[in-house]
Design a protein around this motif. Sequence first.
Motif, PDB file in Angstrom:
ATOM      1  N   THR A 185       7.632  -6.161  -0.046  1.00  0.00           N
ATOM      2  CA  THR A 185       6.366  -6.886   0.152  1.00  0.00           C
ATOM      3  C   THR A 185       5.281  -6.351  -0.771  1.00  0.00           C
ATOM      4  OG1 THR A 185       6.957  -7.304   2.471  1.00  0.00           O
ATOM      5  CG2 THR A 185       4.643  -7.546   1.853  1.00  0.00           C
TER       6      THR A 185
ATOM      7  N   LYS B 215       6.010  -7.448  -4.360  1.00  0.00           N
ATOM      8  CA  LYS B 215       5.726  -8.878  -4.548  1.00  0.00           C
ATOM      9  C   LYS B 215       4.228  -9.127  -4.656  1.00  0.00           C
ATOM     10  CE  LYS B 215       6.961 -13.400  -2.645  1.00  0.00           C
ATOM     11  NZ  LYS B 215       5.617 -13.964  -2.834  1.00  0.00           N
ATOM     12  N   THR B 216       3.450  -8.472  -3.811  1.00  0.00           N
ATOM     13  CA  THR B 216       1.993  -8.609  -3.882  1.00  0.00           C
ATOM     14  C   THR B 216       1.461  -8.115  -5.218  1.00  0.00           C
ATOM     15  OG1 THR B 216       1.873  -8.292  -1.486  1.00  0.00           O
ATOM     16  CG2 THR B 216      -0.162  -8.008  -2.739  1.00  0.00           C
TER      17      THR B 216
ATOM     18  N   CYS C 119       3.079  -7.926  -8.117  1.00  0.00           N
ATOM     19  CA  CYS C 119       3.501  -8.820  -9.200  1.00  0.00           C
ATOM     20  C   CYS C 119       2.719 -10.137  -9.178  1.00  0.00           C
ATOM     21  CB  CYS C 119       4.995  -9.116  -9.087  1.00  0.00           C
ATOM     22  SG  CYS C 119       6.057  -7.690  -9.411  1.00  0.00           S
ATOM     23  N   ASP C 120       2.467 -10.681  -7.982  1.00  0.00           N
ATOM     24  CA  ASP C 120       1.712 -11.931  -7.894  1.00  0.00           C
ATOM     25  C   ASP C 120       0.289 -11.758  -8.401  1.00  0.00           C
ATOM     26  OD1 ASP C 120       3.946 -13.120  -6.845  1.00  0.00           O
ATOM     27  OD2 ASP C 120       3.296 -12.957  -4.751  1.00  0.00           O
ATOM     28  N   ALA C 121      -0.319 -10.600  -8.120  1.00  0.00           N
ATOM     29  CA  ALA C 121      -1.696 -10.366  -8.557  1.00  0.00           C
ATOM     30  C   ALA C 121      -1.804 -10.192 -10.058  1.00  0.00           C
ATOM     31  CB  ALA C 121      -2.265  -9.142  -7.841  1.00  0.00           C
TER      32      ALA C 121
ATOM     33  N   ASN D  26       0.581 -11.648 -12.321  1.00  0.00           N
ATOM     34  CA  ASN D  26       1.367 -12.700 -12.984  1.00  0.00           C
ATOM     35  C   ASN D  26       2.657 -12.153 -13.589  1.00  0.00           C
ATOM     36  OD1 ASN D  26      -0.590 -14.707 -12.413  1.00  0.00           O
ATOM     37  ND2 ASN D  26      -1.798 -14.059 -14.201  1.00  0.00           N
TER      38      ASN D  26
ATOM     39  N   GLU E 154       6.643 -11.966 -13.452  1.00  0.00           N
ATOM     40  CA  GLU E 154       7.685 -12.867 -12.980  1.00  0.00           C
ATOM     41  C   GLU E 154       8.590 -12.173 -11.960  1.00  0.00           C
ATOM     42  OE1 GLU E 154      11.331 -15.615 -14.771  1.00  0.00           O
ATOM     43  OE2 GLU E 154      10.056 -14.424 -16.102  1.00  0.00           O
ATOM     44  N   MET E 155       8.774 -12.820 -10.824  1.00  0.00           N
ATOM     45  CA  MET E 155       9.654 -12.309  -9.764  1.00  0.00           C
ATOM     46  C   MET E 155      11.021 -12.970  -9.866  1.00  0.00           C
ATOM     47  SD  MET E 155       8.347 -10.137  -7.429  1.00  0.00           S
ATOM     48  CE  MET E 155       9.280 -10.529  -5.979  1.00  0.00           C
TER      49      MET E 155
END
Length: 814
Positions: free
Chosen positions: A582, A585-586, A588-590, A592, A594-595
């Motif tokens: 978690t 993922k947070t 990486c999303d913040a 940009n 790639e997941m």
Amino acid sequence: MANRTIDSFFKKRRLEPNGSGEIPCPLRDSSPKHQTKKFCRAESLEFDISSIERDPGKRKSIWKYLEHQRDEVRRAYIKFGPYQPELPIESMVVDKKGRRFLFSWYKLFPDWLEFSPTKNAAFCLPCSLFSKPTDRFGSMAFTTSGFRSWKKVNDGKNCAFLNHIGKDPNSSHKVAMQCYHDLGNSLQHLDKIIEKQNSEQVAKNRLQLQVSIDAAKWCAFQAVAFRGHDESLDSNNRGNFIELIKHVSSYNEKVAAVVLDNAPRNASYTSPTIQKEILSIWSIKIQKHIREEISDSKFSILVDEAQDRSKREQMAIVLRFVDKQGYIRERFFDIVHVHETNSLTLKKEICDVLSRHNLSVQNIRGQGYDGASNMRGEWNGLQALFIQECPYAYYIHCFAHRLQLTLVATSQEVIPVEQFFTNLSLLINLVSSSCKRVDQLRVARAARIAELIAIDELETGRGQNQMGTLKWPGTTRWGSHFSSICSLFTEYEDICSVLIDVINYGNTSTQRSEADRVYDFMTSFDFVLVMHMMRDILGFAQVLSQALQCKSQDILNALKLVSVTKDRLQSYRDNGWNELFTDVKTFCDARNIEMPDMNVIYKAGRGRIRKQNDPITMEHHYRIDVFLATVDSQILEMKNRFKEDVIELLILSSALHPKDNFQAFNIEQICQLANKFYSADFTDQEKLHLRTQLELFQIEFSCNSQLQNLSSLQELCQVLAKTRKSMCYTLIDRLIRLILTLPVSTATTERAFSAMKIIKTCLRSRMEEDFLANSMIMYIEKEIARTFDVNSIIDDFDKIKSRRAQFHMSHTVK
């Protein structure tokens, strides 16, 4: 004739050089029998006080020293006093009738009696220093050969010691004792009596010397150089020592009237020699204070080696013991230059230092070293050599070193983790190798901090939001891997912006391609995942590392902390994956990043073949092959490196631990501990009394609130000392102190080497060995140095040798 000199009346003989180019001396016979002896120019050789041998059986005769050195040697021995070691009874040599030297004789003859363990003989210190050798029968017994006829000591009026003293007021012993006291009392010296000065002049002399002492103390406490490049009167900077005296004198007229230009030319007391003498006095007093703290207690030695700035191998010696109040002390005692690092050389140097301060090897109850082969070798290592001489000097491998080895092993065992740290080193090297990129990183960091403060996402306050730098992960530097990852987390966005700038505007194609490669793996999911995972794992280890480096840490509490760390790692293995994923993922999303799709089939890189033929998902790969493999590797290394929980000594010692209101208290195990591992510290009768004391103590702690809710063995020892229960339970208190003496880590020696780097810099790389040792003792043990009054330093300074200035009022000669 009036202008002629006396040399003109003598005809000079022209000397031709010989075949080797040398001019022969006209006063020396050129015959072959005289050509083998050459006389060198006589020079005044200074005596090194640290080189004296305390053991009277190995002591060099005073009459073998140069005549001008003898008084200085005598003063050194007078300052140390008689050598009176107290050895274990089983190590003493007895005669055919079972008689031996008794340590109770020290109290009967404290001023002169000495004992040599090497010769198993008694000596007289004043007679060794002042009585000249004669051919009279028996005159060498207490000076050279030693006295060992123990049956003659307890012979009533015919006691050999009393006969040595003699009834005649002018006996050789009493004359030697008078010389012994007179040399130690500088006020009785003839030059001080003849050149009697009034009280006003003595006060001025003491004030002048006090300023020099304070200046030397300040320079030593701040680890700055004493001398300057140019100390002449015309120099703008005469060095820290003299400049500090000038500064102090500018605020005090009385000081200005007695120092520097207003001081006597032959007694200014600001020369480098005086500075070193003052430092030597301080260090001797500090070592003496440590020796008094140890008293007759048992102690452990912590030893490590490191190179100084001048590429000399230095060995730091730290003593660990428990003081009278029950506190664990680790005192820096000395640093010695060793020409070789083999175990025999190290042991000899350590024994010389201990012997010089009347500390017996037989009182060592623990050894703490790193894992080097010359230290831990079971047959020829340093710990094995000491165990051969003292079987109770138990060796403990430094816990902090072991923890670092587990982290290094983990970083090299799992391939993704090894790749992460390799790429991290490349990243730090790329960003930190250029001053321009470092400045760009600072500017980017400052701009981001200002932006976050503007939108209220960062709190402001003193000490917060500081500018930092990237830190290198070092294999030998404790906690460096964790610090490196933390600095990467803090400056992740700023580093990315610097890399983008290099990619777009780099000077060369090599720089641009390298920055592009670094940016690619830095913004990959694999890099971010391992970064978060290692931050958590190393965070657990960092808490343990900081606790192990504490000076007052005891070995039972250290083992408890290791066990807690293992439990935390196991809990993280069982329950930490979901929370870790978690957070990643947070992150990486913040940014940009790639997941990957965790449900697709994982495909290994080109040329790689998995051991299992069954296909696996991406989630299985990252959770099993990366996460669990890394955590399992760390747990396995922790179990392999920390095996003390299976050692019988520590299992039995845990029976005294006061946690959970003495839940582990076991009388049988405690008695077994004393009988098996510390049998030399308890007599047969005391071993029987120990069980009785333990039974009474079991009743005591169940109803005494002061002995409840204790968390460590050190707290128990302190409570016993504070409540004076240690007087009632003397044997229990003794056993607790023996356990607390066992070392945990060599962090104190590492701190000593850090101090050495501060003191011996590239500009001070030619420091003498004694000067370095004295400076380090002053700098590290400044807490003890502050307790000494400046008047005591002046008194010792006056006693070392005859001084031109007088620092005490002389007594009238009757």
